[in-house]
Design a protein around this motif. Sequence first.
Motif, short mmCIF file in Angstrom:
data_model
loop_
_atom_site.label_atom_id
_atom_site.label_comp_id
_atom_site.label_asym_id
_atom_site.label_seq_id
_atom_site.Cartn_x
_atom_site.Cartn_y
_atom_site.Cartn_z
N LEU A 1 -4.57 3.94 8.13
CA LEU A 1 -4.76 2.52 7.84
C LEU A 1 -5.00 1.76 9.13
CD1 LEU A 1 -1.99 1.82 5.16
CD2 LEU A 1 -4.45 2.09 4.78
N SER B 1 2.62 1.85 -3.42
CA SER B 1 1.69 2.40 -4.41
C SER B 1 1.38 3.86 -4.13
CB SER B 1 0.39 1.58 -4.41
OG SER B 1 0.63 0.24 -4.79
N ALA B 2 1.21 4.18 -2.84
CA ALA B 2 0.90 5.56 -2.47
C ALA B 2 2.06 6.49 -2.80
CB ALA B 2 0.56 5.64 -0.98
N GLN C 1 0.83 -1.21 0.00
CA GLN C 1 0.00 0.00 0.00
C GLN C 1 0.86 1.26 0.00
OE1 GLN C 1 -2.20 -1.39 3.54
NE2 GLN C 1 -4.09 -1.08 2.38
#
Length: 743
Positions: free
Chosen positions: A462, A436-437, A433
């Motif tokens: 998150l 990708s961020a 995650q």
Amino acid sequence: MNKRTVEHENLRRDTALAATVREVIEKLRANTGLAYLLADDNRTLRAVIIGGAPPAIFTMPEQVDVHDPYASATAFRTGELAKAGFPAPNVSGLRLASHVPFPYSVVSVPICTERSSFGVLTFIWIPPSPSFLQQQEVTYLLHKARDLGNTLQGMADQNISMRCSTKPSLLPIYHRKPLAPGPASFNWGLPDLAGSTEVSFMYQVHKLAAELGEAASVGDVITAAQSRIAAPFGATAILVSMLKEGRLWVVGHSGYSTVALRRLHGSAADSHHPDADALHKRTPLFFEDRSTLVQAYPTAVEDDLEASACLPIVLSGRPVGVCVLGFDRPRKFSPEERAVSMMMMHLLGPALERASLDESARSLAESLQKKLLPRILAEVPGMATTARYVPAPSTAGMGGDWYDMIPLDGGRIALVVGDVEGHNIESSVVMGQLRSAVRAYATEGHPPSTVLARANHLLTELDTDLLATCCFISFDMGSGVGEAALAGHPAPLIRTPDGSVSALEVPANLPLGTEANATYVGREVALMPGTLLMLYTDGLVQSRARDSTLTARSSLASAAGSSEASLERLADRLVDEAALHETHGDDVALLLARYEGPALGPRRHISRISFQRHDLHAVKAARQFVRDSLHTWGLDAMVDSLELMTSEIVTNALIHADSDVDLRLREYPDHLRLEVRDADPTPPVPASIMVSEEENEYAEHGRGLIIVESLTSDWGNSPSGRGKTVWIDVETSPDSSACRSPR
């Protein structure tokens, strides 16, 4: 009656049982005797006394269901003598209650009176003989069982329990000498000392169990098998195969020729071969000389062995694999050796299964981990890069380290290395995650400090308590000027063209996930052509004895002073050095980037082409691609050599990797680099040139790499995202018109 009294009365009962078992064993020369009593459930016979010598006593069944078709159960049900395993006559369908790995004879007689049925006496002879149980011996055995029944009846009348205890008592009896020493036999212990041979057998079984309990991999299991099975048996060769999808795959071996291994590896499990038959029938096969083997199996593989034992590995009734022991001279196998060999297989099966599952789980975890990393690093003019990811040795292959290289608009590039804490699935998921961020925020055009601030805000929202560190560098390829920002991560190291090594002076800031509104400060950096950047996670330099930054600087400076100019070899050396100094206790992510200059010019060409797997025309197209590229660059003199090497490497990638293939050709001032990338992480190994025609049949792959090696100035292979890159460097002459002469 108190507990002490009960134990005393049970001891009286068991002593009477043991005395009868001992007397019958010694009188009738049986190998093993058992006294069974009925359990509280009225349907199970449990062993109370097991007498005899190791190892046979350890293969005896502890319990038998009274309704099963076994000699012991039949004698109890019918109240009459029952026997099985004699050459003649034999009672159809009767046998022992457990698989005994050698020929045997068994006889059972009931322990009963007119008033009660207490259990049975069972005796085993190894090997069977028609001379056993003549009429006088049958009469003797029935007489002893009747006397024992009367004794137990008297105890029962005194309220002594005739129900079995929770565990059997062992009665060691040593009276049979092993085979006399000679060229066809093998000594265990001291033959003239009673009990030495038997205890020597069990010593190896115990040691094998201990070593298998500590084995963490299939390799460890094979090592234990070599030292505790092959060596004690005097075997000169051992081969262990595991069953998978109907075939037997060799997982470990020693002492076998290459040709024999290639014939055995992947052989069909239902073929007419000794190892396949042993597995299919779940019965060990012993061949005391080569002629016996060839007579039974005319197509048996020629392995230069004179005797062999094919031992099935069975787990919970399910065939798992085969262990083959080979001997360099004819050899007899005693009943005790046959029993011990199968006892060892019962230990080997669970250990192999566990180790295989662990390795499969680790392989799957590493595969999933690599799927979260870049498949390949972007190819950017003016920047040479390479990366490594190595999971921690003590983990299941899952972790939170990552690296990335992100091409940006306006001729800019971003380099990223990060580390999410932990070594589990959650760490890997959070890492995916965050990666990708960070990539998305960078692509939007935000500076490094803003990218980290946004990634930090995301992580705090998150559903996780994990923290992360990150190093993010973005700079302009034209000017070499950019910005670096950290989030609690080790500062990147920089090696300038003059060889000096230093850490970038960048504020450390807080790790990601610490505070939702944390502020991140970056700092401008300027790179000269020829500058090397090293971004890494702390797994590369962790050490209790030394400061991590000093360790990294020392490693980079040492590598810089070596002859290994290639980034690939430099990366390998840094990772290997960490393992050598025992600093690699955590995941490792390493990203090396060498800034070559602001723009393409002479000797800076880059070309790339990709092929889908199973493309029948890929090799021809690859050769044409190389020919066209070199002609365009004015390097026609190098075409023949580069075409040949391209054919070999692309062919190997298509055949052995079974994946798509990327081909890249890049020009440097003094050499050309050819890179072939595929999805198989297994490195290619050049094989020696073989003499025999039979061996040459299998050598095409290795021989092609030898051709490559002879034509290059340097070559190697390295991890490349999810697979590997095979790269070759070919020197160019000062006028860029000729290739280096082959060695």
